[in-house]
Motif scaffolding. Structure first.
Motif: not given
Length: 374
Positions: A303-317
């Protein structure tokens, strides 16, 4: 002339970048809308039922509650360029301990509502201890988060099974079921029905089958946690430091951010939201389960990944995590209503997760290349 040429060149290069960022941000919304439209047409055509019903919508909200709560804390962790593989079993541990605390308090003569509050405090407190230990080892001893949280997941699993005696914790007061299953509003269809708020109506058995619950108390509490996490991430120094650490750890250290202390807080927060999920599970099923959270770990990360949180860090909501949880719930519900076998559901969710990662990686790769050229 050179300056104007550079400005024009910058405008040209920024346009595709902006379009890519916009597309990568909106794809989940577009996919969710298309998926809902597909099921709205396909479900009645195949099964005769309707996908767009009040009851089905509320069932989807109930279904996403534990996944979303696990994902909320995970959002902070992944934005800070970490991972928490222990949240599923922390949820199970919290379910066991909340059941034990509620039962012990009620048996000691404490009224029902204070007993339930005692169970919530106990569940979140036990979960916070796990997060604190994870955070200290990761931040102070510099052990990779993957290894630490993987190891702690086994420890927490053993503790949960130990205190539950490898069985379901039962013997809880039946009144707690109302907290886990009753709703803020009710709609009773048919003759003699109507709209009711805050209290379940006393109706006949026939009308009871036609009653829809709107916003169960676990959904309401989850919504409150979502708003608190969104405020914490977007409007506070805590959130700004989280983004900064995920963007560049060394830069965060140079600017004076207390990185170690902040990482400990992040992993505590991740465990605490899992603790709330375990507590709500106990209320919903009137029992504490030592295995309830195990299947939900991967769904929460998805759910976090699909929601656009970057796996490299620093981005997401936080909103992105909510959308990702909705996508998984709608997808699973729709496929069940289409009588699709369970293994196809796993396959489809896996494809969506891989697509989300590819979109995230392509965005970072493109922007990185453009940045290096400039």
């Amino acid at each position: 002339m050179t300056a104007s040429h550079a400005g024009a060149s910058g405008a040209k290069t920024s346009s595709p970048q902006n379009l890519l960022v916009l597309a990568s941000s909106l794809w989940a919304w577009v996919f969710l809308g298309l998926m809902i439209a597909f099921f709205a047409i396909a479900v009645p055509a195949v099964g005769g039922a309707s996908f767009f019903t009040l009851r089905n919508s509320m069932n989807i909200l109930v279904a996403i509650t534990p996944v979303l709560l696990l994902g909320l804390g995970q959002t902070f962790v992944i934005i800070a360029a970490g991972i928490d593989l222990s949240v599923g079993w922390v949820m199970s541990l919290a379910s066991v301990f909340s059941a034990l605390f509620i039962r012990a308090a009620f048996d000691a003569g404490v009224p029902l509502f204070p007993s339930v509050c005692f169970g919530l405090v106990g569940a979140v407190g036990v979960a916070a201890i796990v997060g604190f230990v994870n955070g200290v080892i990761i931040a102070k001893l510099k052990v990779p988060a993957f290894i630490v949280t993987l190891g702690s997941s086994f420890i927490v699993r053993g503790v949960a099974l130990l205190f539950s005696e490898n069985t379901t914790v039962i013997g809880l007061p039946q009144g707690i079921r109302d907290y886990g299953n009753e709703s803020l509003f009710y709609v009773v269809h048919g003759d003699g029905g109507g709209f009711y708020a805050f209290q379940r109506p006393e109706v006949s058995a026939e009308l009871l089958r036609q009653m829809d619950r709107i916003l169960t108390w676990p959904v309401v509490l989850t919504a409150v946690v979502v708003l608190l996490c969104a405020f914490l991430l977007r409007r506070t120094q805590f959130g700004r430091h989280t983004y900064a650490i995920g963007g560049s750890l060394q830069a965060s250290l140079r600017t004076g951010i207390p990185v170690d202390r902040h990482l400990i807080k992040i992993y505590m927060l991740s465990s605490m939201t899992a603790g709330v999920a375990g507590f709500l599970s106990t209320l919903r099923f009137t029992a504490g389960s030592a295995v309830i959270g195990d299947p939900l770990l991967l769904s929460s990360i998805a759910a976090v990944i699909i929601g656009g949180v970057s796996l490299s860090g620093g981005a997401g909501t936080i909103l992105g995590t909510v959308i990702g949880s909705l996508i998984i719930a709608v997808l699973t519900t729709g496929l069940v209503m289409l009588n699709v076998q369970a293994f196809w559901q796993f396959i489809v969710v896996g494809i969506v997760v891989i697509a989300a990662v590819l979109i995230d990686q392509s965005r970072d790769l493109f922007l990185g290349r453009r940045g290096s050229r400039n």
